[in-house]
Scaffold this motif. Structure first.
Motif, PDB file in Angstrom:
ATOM      1  N   GLU A  12      17.253 -19.124 -11.524  1.00 35.29           N
ATOM      2  CA  GLU A  12      17.728 -17.982 -10.706  1.00 35.29           C
ATOM      3  C   GLU A  12      17.199 -16.684 -11.123  1.00 35.29           C
ATOM      4  OE1 GLU A  12      21.812 -17.852  -9.578  1.00 35.29           O
ATOM      5  OE2 GLU A  12      21.576 -20.167  -9.248  1.00 35.29           O
ATOM      6  N   LEU A  13      17.382 -16.529 -12.689  1.00 36.59           N
ATOM      7  CA  LEU A  13      16.725 -15.260 -13.035  1.00 36.59           C
ATOM      8  C   LEU A  13      15.320 -15.206 -12.943  1.00 36.59           C
ATOM      9  CD1 LEU A  13      17.396 -12.571 -14.912  1.00 36.59           C
ATOM     10  CD2 LEU A  13      16.878 -14.293 -16.928  1.00 36.59           C
ATOM     11  N   THR A  14      14.487 -16.134 -13.055  1.00 34.10           N
ATOM     12  CA  THR A  14      13.028 -16.022 -12.904  1.00 34.10           C
ATOM     13  C   THR A  14      12.903 -15.668 -11.322  1.00 34.10           C
ATOM     14  OG1 THR A  14      12.822 -17.553 -14.470  1.00 34.10           O
ATOM     15  CG2 THR A  14      10.960 -17.418 -13.157  1.00 34.10           C
ATOM     16  N   LEU A  15      13.343 -16.194 -10.626  1.00 36.04           N
ATOM     17  CA  LEU A  15      13.105 -16.108  -9.197  1.00 36.04           C
ATOM     18  C   LEU A  15      13.435 -14.506  -8.691  1.00 36.04           C
ATOM     19  CD1 LEU A  15      14.242 -19.289  -7.199  1.00 36.04           C
ATOM     20  CD2 LEU A  15      12.057 -18.492  -7.522  1.00 36.04           C
ATOM     21  N   SER A  16      14.554 -13.922  -9.475  1.00 38.33           N
ATOM     22  CA  SER A  16      14.982 -12.723  -9.204  1.00 38.33           C
ATOM     23  C   SER A  16      13.834 -11.687  -9.723  1.00 38.33           C
ATOM     24  CB  SER A  16      16.385 -12.359  -9.832  1.00 38.33           C
ATOM     25  OG  SER A  16      16.422 -11.052  -9.732  1.00 38.33           O
ATOM     26  N   LEU A  17      13.349 -11.973 -10.880  1.00 38.28           N
ATOM     27  CA  LEU A  17      12.505 -11.096 -11.399  1.00 38.28           C
ATOM     28  C   LEU A  17      11.098 -11.120 -10.742  1.00 38.28           C
ATOM     29  CD1 LEU A  17      12.973 -11.837 -15.401  1.00 38.28           C
ATOM     30  CD2 LEU A  17      13.571  -9.846 -14.089  1.00 38.28           C
ATOM     31  N   LEU A  18      10.624 -12.329 -10.118  1.00 35.04           N
ATOM     32  CA  LEU A  18       9.506 -12.300  -9.302  1.00 35.04           C
ATOM     33  C   LEU A  18       9.778 -11.580  -8.071  1.00 35.04           C
ATOM     34  CD1 LEU A  18       8.516 -16.163  -9.707  1.00 35.04           C
ATOM     35  CD2 LEU A  18       7.462 -14.059 -10.541  1.00 35.04           C
ATOM     36  N   GLY A  19      10.773 -11.782  -7.601  1.00 33.77           N
ATOM     37  CA  GLY A  19      11.248 -10.777  -6.213  1.00 33.77           C
ATOM     38  C   GLY A  19      11.175  -9.553  -6.594  1.00 33.77           C
ATOM     39  N   SER A  20      11.686  -8.983  -7.712  1.00 28.98           N
ATOM     40  CA  SER A  20      11.542  -7.504  -8.286  1.00 28.98           C
ATOM     41  C   SER A  20      10.418  -7.145  -8.517  1.00 28.98           C
ATOM     42  CB  SER A  20      12.268  -7.269  -9.532  1.00 28.98           C
ATOM     43  OG  SER A  20      13.735  -7.570  -9.044  1.00 28.98           O
ATOM     44  N   GLU A  21       9.273  -7.962  -9.194  1.00 29.98           N
ATOM     45  CA  GLU A  21       7.994  -7.486  -9.117  1.00 29.98           C
ATOM     46  C   GLU A  21       7.081  -7.235  -7.958  1.00 29.98           C
ATOM     47  OE1 GLU A  21       6.363 -10.515 -11.970  1.00 29.98           O
ATOM     48  OE2 GLU A  21       7.421  -9.560 -13.668  1.00 29.98           O
ATOM     49  N   GLN A  22       7.273  -8.426  -7.031  1.00 34.09           N
ATOM     50  CA  GLN A  22       6.885  -8.401  -5.641  1.00 34.09           C
ATOM     51  C   GLN A  22       7.223  -7.262  -4.797  1.00 34.09           C
ATOM     52  OE1 GLN A  22       7.835 -12.186  -4.031  1.00 34.09           O
ATOM     53  NE2 GLN A  22       5.839 -13.157  -4.719  1.00 34.09           N
ATOM     54  N   ASP A  23       8.530  -6.646  -5.177  1.00 32.30           N
ATOM     55  CA  ASP A  23       8.940  -5.529  -4.489  1.00 32.30           C
ATOM     56  C   ASP A  23       8.098  -4.519  -4.657  1.00 32.30           C
ATOM     57  OD1 ASP A  23      10.567  -3.883  -2.322  1.00 32.30           O
ATOM     58  OD2 ASP A  23      11.625  -3.371  -4.122  1.00 32.30           O
ATOM     59  N   ALA A  24       8.253  -4.320  -6.284  1.00 32.61           N
ATOM     60  CA  ALA A  24       7.511  -3.004  -7.088  1.00 32.61           C
ATOM     61  C   ALA A  24       5.853  -3.066  -6.408  1.00 32.61           C
ATOM     62  CB  ALA A  24       7.603  -3.323  -8.551  1.00 32.61           C
ATOM     63  N   LEU A  25       5.366  -4.122  -6.365  1.00 33.59           N
ATOM     64  CA  LEU A  25       4.114  -4.394  -6.147  1.00 33.59           C
ATOM     65  C   LEU A  25       3.844  -3.720  -4.770  1.00 33.59           C
ATOM     66  CD1 LEU A  25       1.129  -4.895  -6.868  1.00 33.59           C
ATOM     67  CD2 LEU A  25       1.540  -7.337  -6.228  1.00 33.59           C
ATOM     68  N   GLY A  26       4.734  -4.220  -3.475  1.00 29.31           N
ATOM     69  CA  GLY A  26       4.540  -3.621  -2.428  1.00 29.31           C
ATOM     70  C   GLY A  26       4.644  -2.181  -2.404  1.00 29.31           C
ATOM     71  N   GLN A  27       5.621  -1.516  -3.089  1.00 27.75           N
ATOM     72  CA  GLN A  27       5.900  -0.163  -3.202  1.00 27.75           C
ATOM     73  C   GLN A  27       4.717   0.478  -3.645  1.00 27.75           C
ATOM     74  OE1 GLN A  27       9.637   0.544  -5.179  1.00 27.75           O
ATOM     75  NE2 GLN A  27      10.682  -0.397  -3.546  1.00 27.75           N
ATOM     76  N   VAL A  28       4.148   0.044  -4.682  1.00 21.51           N
ATOM     77  CA  VAL A  28       2.752   0.645  -5.258  1.00 21.51           C
ATOM     78  C   VAL A  28       1.562   0.541  -4.391  1.00 21.51           C
ATOM     79  CG1 VAL A  28       1.045   0.360  -7.093  1.00 21.51           C
ATOM     80  CG2 VAL A  28       3.459   0.343  -7.729  1.00 21.51           C
ATOM     81  N   GLU A  29       1.488  -0.789  -3.579  1.00 27.27           N
ATOM     82  CA  GLU A  29       0.434  -0.519  -2.510  1.00 27.27           C
ATOM     83  C   GLU A  29       0.900   0.244  -1.312  1.00 27.27           C
ATOM     84  OE1 GLU A  29       0.725  -4.687  -1.509  1.00 27.27           O
ATOM     85  OE2 GLU A  29      -0.708  -5.364  -3.228  1.00 27.27           O
ATOM     86  N   ALA A  30       2.069   0.512  -0.890  1.00 27.61           N
ATOM     87  CA  ALA A  30       2.455   1.482   0.051  1.00 27.61           C
ATOM     88  C   ALA A  30       2.116   3.100  -0.198  1.00 27.61           C
ATOM     89  CB  ALA A  30       4.009   1.410   0.382  1.00 27.61           C
ATOM     90  N   ALA A  31       2.317   3.159  -1.694  1.00 26.06           N
ATOM     91  CA  ALA A  31       1.889   4.636  -2.308  1.00 26.06           C
ATOM     92  C   ALA A  31       0.461   4.838  -2.172  1.00 26.06           C
ATOM     93  CB  ALA A  31       2.541   4.566  -3.591  1.00 26.06           C
ATOM     94  N   LEU A  32      -0.316   3.631  -2.502  1.00 28.29           N
ATOM     95  CA  LEU A  32      -1.871   3.982  -2.425  1.00 28.29           C
ATOM     96  C   LEU A  32      -2.242   4.054  -0.990  1.00 28.29           C
ATOM     97  CD1 LEU A  32      -2.827   0.998  -4.856  1.00 28.29           C
ATOM     98  CD2 LEU A  32      -3.006   3.394  -5.400  1.00 28.29           C
ATOM     99  N   GLU A  33      -1.580   3.578  -0.021  1.00 31.10           N
ATOM    100  CA  GLU A  33      -1.977   3.610   1.254  1.00 31.10           C
ATOM    101  C   GLU A  33      -1.709   5.276   1.721  1.00 31.10           C
ATOM    102  OE1 GLU A  33      -0.026   0.750   3.928  1.00 31.10           O
ATOM    103  OE2 GLU A  33      -1.036  -0.774   2.720  1.00 31.10           O
ATOM    104  N   ARG A  34      -0.415   5.613   1.288  1.00 27.29           N
ATOM    105  CA  ARG A  34      -0.172   7.130   1.798  1.00 27.29           C
ATOM    106  C   ARG A  34      -1.266   7.937   0.852  1.00 27.29           C
ATOM    107  NH1 ARG A  34       4.682   4.894   0.162  1.00 27.29           N
ATOM    108  NH2 ARG A  34       4.711   5.906  -1.825  1.00 27.29           N
ATOM    109  N   ILE A  35      -1.672   7.600  -0.362  1.00 25.27           N
ATOM    110  CA  ILE A  35      -2.773   8.453  -0.854  1.00 25.27           C
ATOM    111  C   ILE A  35      -4.197   8.480  -0.155  1.00 25.27           C
ATOM    112  CG2 ILE A  35      -4.539   8.795  -2.828  1.00 25.27           C
ATOM    113  CD1 ILE A  35      -2.112   7.402  -4.658  1.00 25.27           C
ATOM    114  N   ALA A  36      -4.100   7.209   0.450  1.00 21.72           N
ATOM    115  CA  ALA A  36      -5.610   7.181   1.378  1.00 21.72           C
ATOM    116  C   ALA A  36      -5.218   8.068   2.605  1.00 21.72           C
ATOM    117  CB  ALA A  36      -5.828   5.697   1.636  1.00 21.72           C
ATOM    118  N   ASP A  37      -4.216   7.905   3.172  1.00 21.39           N
ATOM    119  CA  ASP A  37      -4.045   8.968   4.614  1.00 21.39           C
ATOM    120  C   ASP A  37      -3.472  10.199   4.367  1.00 21.39           C
ATOM    121  OD1 ASP A  37      -1.254   8.711   4.228  1.00 21.39           O
ATOM    122  OD2 ASP A  37      -1.039   7.074   5.862  1.00 21.39           O
ATOM    123  N   GLY A  38      -3.356  10.702   3.186  1.00 19.11           N
ATOM    124  CA  GLY A  38      -3.207  11.929   2.828  1.00 19.11           C
ATOM    125  C   GLY A  38      -1.632  12.479   2.966  1.00 19.11           C
ATOM    126  N   THR A  39      -0.776  11.242   2.931  1.00 26.38           N
ATOM    127  CA  THR A  39       0.794  11.533   2.890  1.00 26.38           C
ATOM    128  C   THR A  39       1.610  11.496   1.887  1.00 26.38           C
ATOM    129  OG1 THR A  39       1.153   9.467   3.785  1.00 26.38           O
ATOM    130  CG2 THR A  39       0.812  11.208   5.556  1.00 26.38           C
TER     131      THR A  39
END
Length: 86
Positions: A12-39
């Motif tokens: 359960e701990l491992t799955l939770s950590l993986l979920g947190s990492e995936q969430d953080a990666l998604g947030q970073v990817e969204a930030a990169l998209e905001r950089i690309a579109d100027g927002t």
């Protein structure tokens, strides 16, 4: 029985950590998209600039400090008035 409980906890701990990492990666990817579109750097709720200090703490932040504080209090940032921080 204790070994099974420990094994389940570890899984359960491992799955939770993986979920947190995936969430953080998604947030970073969204930030990169905001950089690309100027927002990048604009609050998604009020449209104001997000302070540099906030990005030093949370590089993928989407809310300014005031809107984030209102959201944490369970208020809708668009409906609530300004937050006065100490």
């Amino acid at each position: 029985m204790a070994d099974v409980g420990t094994e389940n906890f570890d899984q359960e701990l491992t799955l939770s950590l993986l979920g947190s990492e995936q969430d953080a990666l998604g947030q970073v990817e969204a930030a990169l998209e905001r950089i690309a579109d100027g927002t990048y750097g604009q609050c998604t709720e009020c449209g104001r600039s997000i302070p540099k200090a906030r990005f030093e703490a949370i590089p993928y932040a989407v809310l300014c400090v005031n809107c984030a504080a209102q959201q944490e209090r369970g208020q809708s940032p668009r409906m609530a008035g300004p937050v006065v921080l100490p």
